[in-house]
Motif scaffolding. Sequence first.
Motif, short mmCIF file in Angstrom:
data_model
loop_
_atom_site.label_atom_id
_atom_site.label_comp_id
_atom_site.label_asym_id
_atom_site.label_seq_id
_atom_site.Cartn_x
_atom_site.Cartn_y
_atom_site.Cartn_z
N GLY A 91 -5.61 -0.37 -0.18
CA GLY A 91 -5.31 -1.77 0.08
C GLY A 91 -3.99 -1.92 0.79
N LEU A 92 -3.70 -3.14 1.16
CA LEU A 92 -2.49 -3.47 1.89
C LEU A 92 -1.63 -4.35 0.99
CD1 LEU A 92 -2.50 -4.66 5.59
CD2 LEU A 92 -1.09 -5.79 3.88
N LEU A 93 -0.43 -3.87 0.66
CA LEU A 93 0.50 -4.61 -0.20
C LEU A 93 1.47 -5.39 0.68
CD1 LEU A 93 0.89 -4.53 -3.43
CD2 LEU A 93 3.08 -3.48 -2.84
N SER A 97 0.21 -3.40 -9.23
CA SER A 97 1.44 -2.64 -9.43
C SER A 97 1.77 -1.80 -8.20
CB SER A 97 1.33 -1.74 -10.66
OG SER A 97 0.25 -0.82 -10.54
N LEU A 98 3.06 -1.52 -8.07
CA LEU A 98 3.59 -0.60 -7.06
C LEU A 98 4.57 0.30 -7.80
CD1 LEU A 98 3.88 0.32 -4.10
CD2 LEU A 98 5.78 -1.30 -3.90
N MET A 130 3.98 3.13 6.39
CA MET A 130 4.51 3.50 5.08
C MET A 130 3.46 3.25 4.00
SD MET A 130 8.47 2.27 4.88
CE MET A 130 8.07 0.53 5.04
N PHE A 131 3.38 4.18 3.06
CA PHE A 131 2.47 3.97 1.94
C PHE A 131 3.07 4.55 0.68
CE2 PHE A 131 1.20 7.91 3.96
CZ PHE A 131 0.85 8.77 2.94
N ALA A 132 2.59 4.06 -0.47
CA ALA A 132 3.11 4.48 -1.77
C ALA A 132 2.02 4.31 -2.81
CB ALA A 132 4.35 3.67 -2.14
N ARG A 133 2.26 4.91 -3.96
CA ARG A 133 1.28 4.84 -5.05
C ARG A 133 1.39 3.50 -5.76
NH1 ARG A 133 -2.79 8.03 -4.66
NH2 ARG A 133 -2.97 8.67 -6.84
N THR A 137 -3.52 4.00 -3.56
CA THR A 137 -2.56 4.15 -2.46
C THR A 137 -2.55 2.86 -1.66
OG1 THR A 137 -2.94 6.54 -2.32
CG2 THR A 137 -1.97 5.46 -0.40
N PHE A 138 -1.36 2.27 -1.50
CA PHE A 138 -1.23 1.01 -0.78
C PHE A 138 -0.39 1.20 0.48
CE2 PHE A 138 -1.54 -1.32 -5.10
CZ PHE A 138 -2.93 -1.39 -4.99
#
Length: 387
Positions: free
Chosen positions: A356-358, A325-326, A261-264, A274-275
Amino acid sequence: MEGCERHAEVLSGSSRDHLLFLCHAVKQSYEKALSHYDALAAAGRAPRALDEPVVEAWLHLGRPDRAIEHVRRRHNARPRAVEQALRVLDPRLTRPLGVRLDGTTVLPFADHELTPYLPAVAATVDGVDVLAHLDTGGTFVVMGPRRAAEAGVVTTPGGTSSHGLQRAELRHGIIAELRLGAASLTNVPVAVLSTLVGPQDLVIIGTNVLEQFLSTVDHPRNRLILSPRGRPDAAIEHSHLLADSPVAAEFGFYLWADHFMFARGGFGPRDDLTFFIDSGLVYLDDAVEPPRQACLLTTPRHYRAWGVPRHLTGRPHFDSPEPVSLGPLTRRDPLVAVARSRTTPWQSFGGIRVDGLLTYGFLKAYAWTLDFDRGRYVFRSAPGAGE
């Protein structure tokens, strides 16, 4: 992603179909994605790079037969590749995944030393009681060799895989039944990693288990809420359990391959990053009490490109001079960690650069709902926040 689709629409031929396949695949619109792949195949222009996401698309649609058919057709000149793929895919056909949950079920987080950083819930694996830790960096179920032996899971070799920044020997198997509260999942794929030993000897349930439900990881109230997908009545019951927690943000997420899964997100003034959303990374600064959990992991090169001074990026971790931020959510003065390797296993998803990895260090401020029917995250603040 909308901009990418608009760009694809002005292209022609195979370039258009290739790009639209990728756009629809990460948005979990698998039927649309596969229609564009069919157009590529009909024109004799289907690239090998799309073989894996095509297989994963069929698996997300519950069609392992079509995934197997694709492997046999595309790899008929590579018998070893076919054999290795079928060791994983054949059990998905002969023992198809089953999911049963009649209504909403609530599982309290277990009393475990890792729960503040990697929550766990009570579960049973083939009748054996376990604590299952929630990790969106995992697939269905992930465990080590000792746990697999205790549960009697029969496994077959699967080569090697990434476990964080480590390489691990991988074996595949099938769990007859996984129980989570009132939810029962049958014939659940399991990955057995050689690195899950000692302090890391954990049972993990990952994104693909959460994907079977409307799922909320509610850290403020220390619970996991699961409801059946596609059931408006269950969704209403689910939302009632969260009614006193105000919505802080709702936005889309994307899914690559089986579980990535990834998101801005953003860092400081940057909002175009993109994390990879990996709730299972536990990086702690234990020089303070209680230990602080890093909310972001990336390379020194990325931090420096975002304006972080070199003397900070040379450390294993540091207090970020900029907020992380996410979507519209922001964490100020966070602890962030530095990946020492120049490259990471998650640096690109289907050609999309991952910055990166959140981690759960960011997510745990919220009740975090994963709605796979809509491809949306809903974040709710702690009860009473903002009143």
